[in-house]
Scaffold this motif. Structure first.
Motif, PDB file in Angstrom:
ATOM      1  N   ALA A 158     -10.446   8.832 -19.342  1.00  0.00           N
ATOM      2  CA  ALA A 158     -10.586   7.527 -18.466  1.00  0.00           C
ATOM      3  C   ALA A 158      -9.112   7.122 -18.060  1.00  0.00           C
ATOM      4  CB  ALA A 158     -11.333   6.467 -19.271  1.00  0.00           C
ATOM      5  N   VAL A 159      -8.888   6.692 -16.997  1.00  0.00           N
ATOM      6  CA  VAL A 159      -7.714   6.295 -16.646  1.00  0.00           C
ATOM      7  C   VAL A 159      -7.888   4.816 -15.742  1.00  0.00           C
ATOM      8  CG1 VAL A 159      -5.623   6.853 -15.117  1.00  0.00           C
ATOM      9  CG2 VAL A 159      -6.806   8.431 -16.263  1.00  0.00           C
ATOM     10  N   LEU A 160      -7.028   3.755 -16.064  1.00  0.00           N
ATOM     11  CA  LEU A 160      -6.983   2.766 -15.296  1.00  0.00           C
ATOM     12  C   LEU A 160      -5.961   2.602 -14.393  1.00  0.00           C
ATOM     13  CD1 LEU A 160      -8.097  -0.396 -15.243  1.00  0.00           C
ATOM     14  CD2 LEU A 160      -6.191  -0.923 -17.143  1.00  0.00           C
ATOM     15  N   VAL A 161      -6.346   2.295 -13.209  1.00  0.00           N
ATOM     16  CA  VAL A 161      -5.526   1.694 -11.938  1.00  0.00           C
ATOM     17  C   VAL A 161      -5.670   0.520 -11.697  1.00  0.00           C
ATOM     18  CG1 VAL A 161      -4.829   2.444  -9.571  1.00  0.00           C
ATOM     19  CG2 VAL A 161      -5.877   4.273 -11.070  1.00  0.00           C
ATOM     20  N   GLN A 162      -4.571  -0.245 -11.772  1.00  0.00           N
ATOM     21  CA  GLN A 162      -4.398  -1.853 -11.623  1.00  0.00           C
ATOM     22  C   GLN A 162      -3.269  -2.279 -10.807  1.00  0.00           C
ATOM     23  OE1 GLN A 162      -4.414  -3.610 -15.781  1.00  0.00           O
ATOM     24  NE2 GLN A 162      -5.773  -5.082 -15.274  1.00  0.00           N
ATOM     25  N   GLN A 163      -3.642  -3.479 -10.223  1.00  0.00           N
ATOM     26  CA  GLN A 163      -2.437  -4.249  -9.582  1.00  0.00           C
ATOM     27  C   GLN A 163      -1.230  -4.432 -10.464  1.00  0.00           C
ATOM     28  OE1 GLN A 163      -3.491  -7.991  -8.454  1.00  0.00           O
ATOM     29  NE2 GLN A 163      -1.481  -8.484  -7.916  1.00  0.00           N
ATOM     30  N   LEU A 164      -0.191  -3.857  -9.978  1.00  0.00           N
ATOM     31  CA  LEU A 164       0.982  -4.206 -11.046  1.00  0.00           C
ATOM     32  C   LEU A 164       1.295  -5.891 -10.813  1.00  0.00           C
ATOM     33  CD1 LEU A 164       3.481  -2.907 -12.569  1.00  0.00           C
ATOM     34  CD2 LEU A 164       4.589  -3.010 -10.402  1.00  0.00           C
TER      35      LEU A 164
END
Length: 311
Positions: A158-164
Motif C-alpha cells: 500500500a502506498v499513500l499519495v497525499q497533498q504536500l
C-alpha cells in the motif's frame, strides 16, 4: 466518490498469477482497514473527516511482485488528476509514502525502512514514485527488519499519495512523554521547514512540554537549529537555517498548545498514546501521520525527543 479498481495478470516463471490493484481516497471505507492498507493510511483515513488531514489516495494490491503497479498506472494518473482538480492546480506537489500492513503498529514501526518521496510533481513522476515505494517493501533493510521481528516477507503493498503541505514549521508531538512515560505531559518537537530534518535526525528541534491538566507550557528548550528541509525542483533539499532564525522559537505558545491538544484528541479517538507528525503552514495546523508511541514498548526510539526519530 472517485474509485478505480483494476484486475490484471502477469506471468512468473511460466505460472499465471492474478493480481488486484486498487486506488481509493482517504476517508472512504476501503481505506479504513489496516489489514489491507496498513496502519499509516488506515489511521489517517479514519481521522480525515474530523481532523486536518491533507487530501490523498492510496494505491494497494495483493501481490508480492513490484510489477503489480505496472497495471495501476492509469488509476494513479486518474487519481492524481482528480486531486489536481480538487486543489485547483494543474500539477499539485504530493508526498508519496509507503504504508505496509504491519507498519506503524503497536510494537513495530518500520521507521525509515520503506521509501518516502516528497515534492513529487507530475503524472509520470507520481507513478514512478509509487513504483519505487513498492520496490522498497522488499529491500534488504526492510526484509532484515521483518526477520528480526519474525515477520514474513510482504505479500501485499500500500502506498499513500497525499497533498504536500509546504510547511513553515513541522515536527512531532507525543500525547505522553515517550522517555519518562508520564501520561500527564505532552511533548512537542518542532523545527523550521518540512519535517524531514527532524525525521532524519539531522537537526535538534525545539522541545516543548505541556501539562495536560492546565494546558500550560511547563518547559521549553530552544535549540540551535542549523538545518532545514525545503522543497526543491524534483524533490527536497536540506539547507542551512538563516542565522537569525537558528535560535528563534519555531512555535508560539498558542501553536504549541494547539498542537498538544491535537495529540491528546488523537489519543482519545484512537485509543492509544499517539505519536503525531504535524505541520504548520500559513497559520494552519495539519495532521500528517498518527501512530502508537512505540517508544513506550522499546528503547530503540527513545531518542525521538532529541531529534533522532526516523519514519
Amino acid at each position: 466518490m472517485f474509485t478505480h479498481v483494476y484486475f490484471s495478470a502477469f506471468r512468473i516463471s511460466g505460472t499465471e498469477a492474478a493480481m488486484t490493484v486498487e486506488v481509493h481516497w482517504l476517508g472512504t471505507p476501503q481505506t479504513h482497514r489496516a489489514d489491507v492498507v496498513g496502519g499509516k493510511v488506515a489511521n489517517l483515513s479514519r481521522l480525515a473527516e474530523r481532523q486536518p488531514v491533507p487530501p490523498g489516495f492510496c494505491v494497494f494490491g495483493h501481490s508480492s511482485e513490484e510489477l503489480a503497479t505496472e497495471f495501476a498506472a492509469d488509476g494513479i494518473t486518474s487519481a492524481y488528476r482528480e486531486l489536481a482538480a480538487r486543489q485547483e492546480q494543474n500539477e499539485p506537489a504530493v508526498a508519496v509514502r509507503s504504508s505496509a500492513v504491519d507498519e506503524d503498529g503497536e510494537h513495530t514501526s518500520f521507521a525509515g525502512l520503506n521509501e518516502t518521496y516528497l515534492n513529487v510533481v507530475g503524472e509520470k513522476a507520481v507513478v514512478d514514485a509509487v513504483r519505487a515505494c513498492v520496490a522498497s517493501f522488499r529491500s534488504e533493510r526492510a526484509l532484515a527488519y521483518r526477520s528480526k521481528w519474525g515477520l514474513d516477507a510482504p505479500d501485499q503493498f500500500a502506498v499513500l499519495v497525499q497533498q504536500l503541505v509546504t510547511a513553515d514549521v513541522a515536527g512531532v508531538a507525543f500525547s505522553v512523554d515517550p522517555v519518562t512515560h508520564s501520561g500527564s505531559t505532552v511533548v512537542v518537537n518542532s523545527s523550521w521547514g518540512l519535517g524531514e530534518s527532524i525525521v532524519g535526525g539531522t537537526v535538534t528541534p525545539d522541545t516543548y512540554r505541556v501539562d495536560r491538566a492546565s494546558w500550560d507550557v511547563t518547559e521549553r528548550r530552544i535549540a540551535d537549529k542549523a538545518r532545514m528541509t525545503v522543497p526543491a525542483p524534483a524533490g527536497v533539499r536540506e539547507l542551512p537555517v538563516p542565522r537569525q532564525l537558528r535560535s528563534t522559537e519555531t512555535l508560539s505558545d498558542a501553536q504549541v498548545v494547539r498542537t498538544a491538544r491535537l495529540a491528546v484528541q488523537l489519543e482519545e479517538q484512537m485509543g492509544w498514546p499517539a505519536d503525531v507528525e504535524f505541520a504548520w503552514s500559513a497559520e494552519r495546523l495539519y495532521l500528517l501521520q498518527c501512530r502508537p508511541v512505540t517508544a513506550l514498548h522499546t528503547s530503540e526510539e527513545a531518542g525521538s525527543t532529541a531529534g533522532g526519530r526516523t519514519a
